[in-house]
Design an enzyme around this catalytic site. Sequence first.
Site, PDB file in Angstrom:
ATOM      1  N   ASP A  87       0.863  -1.173   0.000  1.00 21.33           N
ATOM      2  CA  ASP A  87       0.000   0.000   0.000  1.00 21.33           C
ATOM      3  C   ASP A  87       0.901   1.223   0.000  1.00 21.33           C
ATOM      4  OD1 ASP A  87      -1.419   2.133   2.001  1.00 21.33           O
ATOM      5  OD2 ASP A  87      -2.883   1.064   0.784  1.00 21.33           O
ATOM      6  N   ILE A  88       0.565   2.216  -0.790  1.00 23.91           N
ATOM      7  CA  ILE A  88       1.348   3.452  -0.777  1.00 23.91           C
ATOM      8  C   ILE A  88       0.740   4.386   0.253  1.00 23.91           C
ATOM      9  CG2 ILE A  88       2.168   5.407  -2.117  1.00 23.91           C
ATOM     10  CD1 ILE A  88       1.792   3.742  -4.626  1.00 23.91           C
ATOM     11  N   GLU A 130      -4.569   2.352  -4.471  1.00 25.34           N
ATOM     12  CA  GLU A 130      -3.105   2.321  -4.354  1.00 25.34           C
ATOM     13  C   GLU A 130      -2.662   1.090  -3.578  1.00 25.34           C
ATOM     14  OE1 GLU A 130      -4.501   4.341  -0.670  1.00 25.34           O
ATOM     15  OE2 GLU A 130      -5.019   4.629  -2.745  1.00 25.34           O
TER      16      GLU A 130
END
Length: 181
Positions: A87-88, A130
Amino acid sequence: ARADRGADGPAGRAVVPQSETGAARGRTEGRARDNERLERYLALLKRLAHTDPLTGLANRRHFDVQLARATVRSELTHRPISVVICDIDFFKMINDQFSHVAGDEVLRRLAATLRSMCRQDDIAARVGGEEFALLLPHTDIAAAAGVAGRVRSALSRLGVARIRPGGGVAGCSGRRGSSGR
């Protein structure tokens, strides 16, 4: 002698004018071309149904199906599987500060990095905005943690100052009811 045979040719077979057999051959060839075209369209539709259009990775639907299959296979063969989630962190900030075009480029770079780290049987997928996942068949939790570390290092080298990959690792030993975290 021809009048004696009527519409039948030698050995009692019907005489078909050459122009009719040519027409039939043309229809058969046309159907074959239509079938080939339909097969290409079907392959395209399958690819579109299974692929995230921005990143080219598997989409959530395809990942979920493959994860279910891998889980059953793992239980039948008693071989482990693992999943790495990426996950960003603060991705919204990238979009807000640099534009959605820049954010899309970050997602494409991240996808290319994940793809480059996959073995032949692994599946990299975009499972959310994301959020990404790697399905790692035949991989125990310790090996998956190593993959997660390599992913984290690779993503930190992407050259995008605000990327801080977060995520986790989960695994299944292949025995019903057992899992690792």
